[in-house]
Design an enzyme around this catalytic site. Sequence first.
Site, PDB file in Angstrom:
ATOM      1  N   GLN A  26       0.853  -0.892   0.693  1.00  0.00           N
ATOM      2  CA  GLN A  26      -0.259   0.443  -0.313  1.00  0.00           C
ATOM      3  C   GLN A  26       0.812   1.028   0.067  1.00  0.00           C
ATOM      4  O   GLN A  26       0.132   2.043  -0.725  1.00  0.00           O
ATOM      5  CB  GLN A  26      -1.100   0.404   1.643  1.00  0.00           C
ATOM      6  N   HIS A  46      -1.835  -5.128 -12.885  1.00  0.00           N
ATOM      7  CA  HIS A  46      -1.128  -5.691 -13.848  1.00  0.00           C
ATOM      8  C   HIS A  46      -2.001  -6.066 -14.931  1.00  0.00           C
ATOM      9  O   HIS A  46      -1.878  -5.656 -15.962  1.00  0.00           O
ATOM     10  CB  HIS A  46       0.142  -5.817 -13.682  1.00  0.00           C
ATOM     11  N   ASP A  59       2.112   0.580  -8.018  1.00  0.00           N
ATOM     12  CA  ASP A  59       3.954   0.835  -8.416  1.00  0.00           C
ATOM     13  C   ASP A  59       4.454   1.621  -7.974  1.00  0.00           C
ATOM     14  O   ASP A  59       5.633   1.508  -7.878  1.00  0.00           O
ATOM     15  CB  ASP A  59       3.492   1.156 -10.324  1.00  0.00           C
ATOM     16  N   HIS A 129       1.029  -9.789   4.344  1.00  0.00           N
ATOM     17  CA  HIS A 129       0.395  -8.390   4.683  1.00  0.00           C
ATOM     18  C   HIS A 129      -0.266  -8.874   3.580  1.00  0.00           C
ATOM     19  O   HIS A 129      -0.173  -6.827   2.258  1.00  0.00           O
ATOM     20  CB  HIS A 129       0.315  -6.607   4.978  1.00  0.00           C
ATOM     21  N   ASN A 173      -1.692 -10.673   8.138  1.00  0.00           N
ATOM     22  CA  ASN A 173      -2.839  -9.887   8.176  1.00  0.00           C
ATOM     23  C   ASN A 173      -4.151 -10.399   8.768  1.00  0.00           C
ATOM     24  O   ASN A 173      -4.282 -10.135   6.696  1.00  0.00           O
ATOM     25  CB  ASN A 173      -2.464  -8.620   7.811  1.00  0.00           C
ATOM     26  N   ASN A 314      -8.057  -5.349  14.295  1.00  0.00           N
ATOM     27  CA  ASN A 314      -7.991  -5.098  13.388  1.00  0.00           C
ATOM     28  C   ASN A 314      -9.414  -4.739  12.728  1.00  0.00           C
ATOM     29  O   ASN A 314     -10.288  -5.350  12.910  1.00  0.00           O
ATOM     30  CB  ASN A 314      -7.349  -5.547  11.970  1.00  0.00           C
ATOM     31  N   TYR A 316     -12.981  -2.375  12.894  1.00  0.00           N
ATOM     32  CA  TYR A 316     -13.302  -1.173  12.160  1.00  0.00           C
ATOM     33  C   TYR A 316     -14.981   0.026  12.004  1.00  0.00           C
ATOM     34  O   TYR A 316     -15.554   0.637  12.262  1.00  0.00           O
ATOM     35  CB  TYR A 316     -13.246  -0.214  10.997  1.00  0.00           C
TER      36      TYR A 316
HETATM   37  C1  PNW Z   1      -8.266  -3.698   6.249  1.00  0.00           C
HETATM   38  N1  PNW Z   1     -14.366  -4.897   6.615  1.00  0.00           N
HETATM   39  O1  PNW Z   1      -8.630  -4.330   5.530  1.00  0.00           O
HETATM   40  C2  PNW Z   1      -7.099  -4.320   5.331  1.00  0.00           C
HETATM   41  O2  PNW Z   1      -5.389  -3.926   6.827  1.00  0.00           O
HETATM   42  C3  PNW Z   1      -5.987  -2.324   5.482  1.00  0.00           C
HETATM   43  O3  PNW Z   1      -5.135  -3.494   4.857  1.00  0.00           O
HETATM   44  C4  PNW Z   1      -6.846  -2.156   4.907  1.00  0.00           C
HETATM   45  O4  PNW Z   1      -6.565  -0.435   4.132  1.00  0.00           O
HETATM   46  C5  PNW Z   1      -8.176  -1.333   5.531  1.00  0.00           C
HETATM   47  O5  PNW Z   1      -8.285  -1.974   6.718  1.00  0.00           O
HETATM   48  C6  PNW Z   1      -8.733  -0.561   5.176  1.00  0.00           C
HETATM   49  O6  PNW Z   1      -9.720  -1.398   4.403  1.00  0.00           O
HETATM   50  C7  PNW Z   1     -10.397  -4.883   6.221  1.00  0.00           C
HETATM   51  O7  PNW Z   1     -15.256  -4.872   5.711  1.00  0.00           O
HETATM   52  C8  PNW Z   1     -10.707  -4.343   4.760  1.00  0.00           C
HETATM   53  O8  PNW Z   1     -14.847  -5.006   7.388  1.00  0.00           O
HETATM   54  C9  PNW Z   1     -12.591  -5.002   4.947  1.00  0.00           C
HETATM   55  C10 PNW Z   1     -12.691  -4.876   5.981  1.00  0.00           C
HETATM   56  C11 PNW Z   1     -12.227  -4.191   7.122  1.00  0.00           C
HETATM   57  C12 PNW Z   1     -10.611  -4.052   6.906  1.00  0.00           C
END
Ligand code: PNW
Length: 482
Positions: A26, A46, A59, A129, A173, A314, A316
């Site tokens: 990333q 690609h 890239d 990752h 990850n 992780n 969110y």
């Molecule tokens: C993570 N969801 O992915 C990844 O570890 C990161 O690389 C990414 O950039 C980041 O969260 C933000 O997206 C996720 O659907 C993808 O709940 C999807 C989910 C959660 C985390």
Amino acid sequence: IINEVKQSIRKFPDGFSFGAATASYQIEGAWNADGKTETIWDHLTHNNPCSVKDCSNGDIAANSYNLFKRDVEMIRELGLDHYRFSLSWTRILPTGFPDKINEAGVQYYNNLINEMIKYNIKPMVTLYHWELPQKLQEMGGWANPHVTDWFADYARVVFEQFGDRVKYWITINEPYQICNAGYGSTTKAPQLNLKGIADYMCAKNLLVAHAKTYHIYNNEFKPKYGGVVGMSMSAQWYEPESEEQVEAANEAMHFGIGQYAHPIFAKEGDFPQIMKEKVSAKSAAQGYYRSRLVEFTEEEVNMIRGSSDFIGLNHYTTYLSYRSNVTLEEKQDSDVTSYQPNSWPGSASEWLKQIPWGLHKLLTYVKHNYDNPMVIITENGFSTLSGLEDDDRISFYREYLNAMLDAIEEGCNVAGYTAWSLMDNFEWLEGYTVRFGLYEVDFTTANRTRTPRKSAFVYKEIVRSRALDPIYEPNTKVMTID
Ligand code: PNW
């Protein structure tokens, strides 16, 4: 009023570690520089470029391969205790195997690690990752049981090269994104789209690979280096839609975080019982001769159980769940539907709604179900469009940190928190259309200029004061290293 607020300012526990995270594909760019070979994300971008929203790729990305000193400078500006980044397998092992160690790739990571050590920043390193060497994918990737040795060999090289300075290791990850998304759908590389088949092969092999790696570290490296090894789980919270739906939400948790956390952290190990039962019954009804869920041998169950020093979360977002009658044709093994109400506050990402109490409930769930393990929040963050005035992100961080403190006060063993992300980056199939960075990156200029957002100043103050002042207004004129 201000005095009342000041008195209610919440403190973080002594020794609590604050950080920020990134991932190699990333941010690094330099996709074929100095001997690095193709990975599954190079291959996807690609060969199928417009499966990425803006037809972009990594890239060049944020060009951290060349700008790592600026990255460390940003970490120093924020005053972080740790920085979580990942290694690119093919930068270190261009064939995917340890027959040829690429000195230039190793040098890059040595330079980055040494720059961090110089300023007393703890490296937290993710081995994987999402960048499998493309050649290994062509041999089946995570669906091939031999991947467990390919991964363990790679890990051993990494421990040998960097183990003297890195004390926090994350093997993998988000297995859920690797297997369920990458093998069960087209939303992540390698876009295999074999739901209910390949995702389960991947899940089994990935857990065995992780456990082999844990034991290699534990037996051969921990005695001299004393570090810790864990895994980062995609850990969203599934809330019952109503009181009648408690069981449905629980099932969603077992098919979510449970698929990967239960084999490692639950007392009995193995995949959750409900998963084993449902997949086996549905497979039989569909005419398969055996369960599509590839089961572990007893020896594997024992090898995997307990194979982590901490659980990386992780987190969110949150979903509401209810029981639904899923048909056999639907290729879904849980009998649950989950969704997010439109009324929930959103972000620039369709899937990311801001529900801070979900983190509190998740941490409580982990404490109860997995015997109160040491937790490191290895990702938590919020997406916006580009722009430096990101008050939404500031409120996200404040409210989630507040919810985390609720859990800590109730005895959850949370040792660290890692913001996603240090800077804007290639957001997988969303390309550069959404931004997660504390620092904005200008992807239109060759030097990929990094500029602190307002949230960077607020996070810096949280880290400096080890406290959550809900009304702190930063002076965003100058960012300094204190
Ligand atoms: C993570 N969801 O992915 C990844 O570890 C990161 O690389 C990414 O950039 C980041 O969260 C933000 O997206 C996720 O659907 C993808 O709940 C999807 C989910 C959660 C985390």
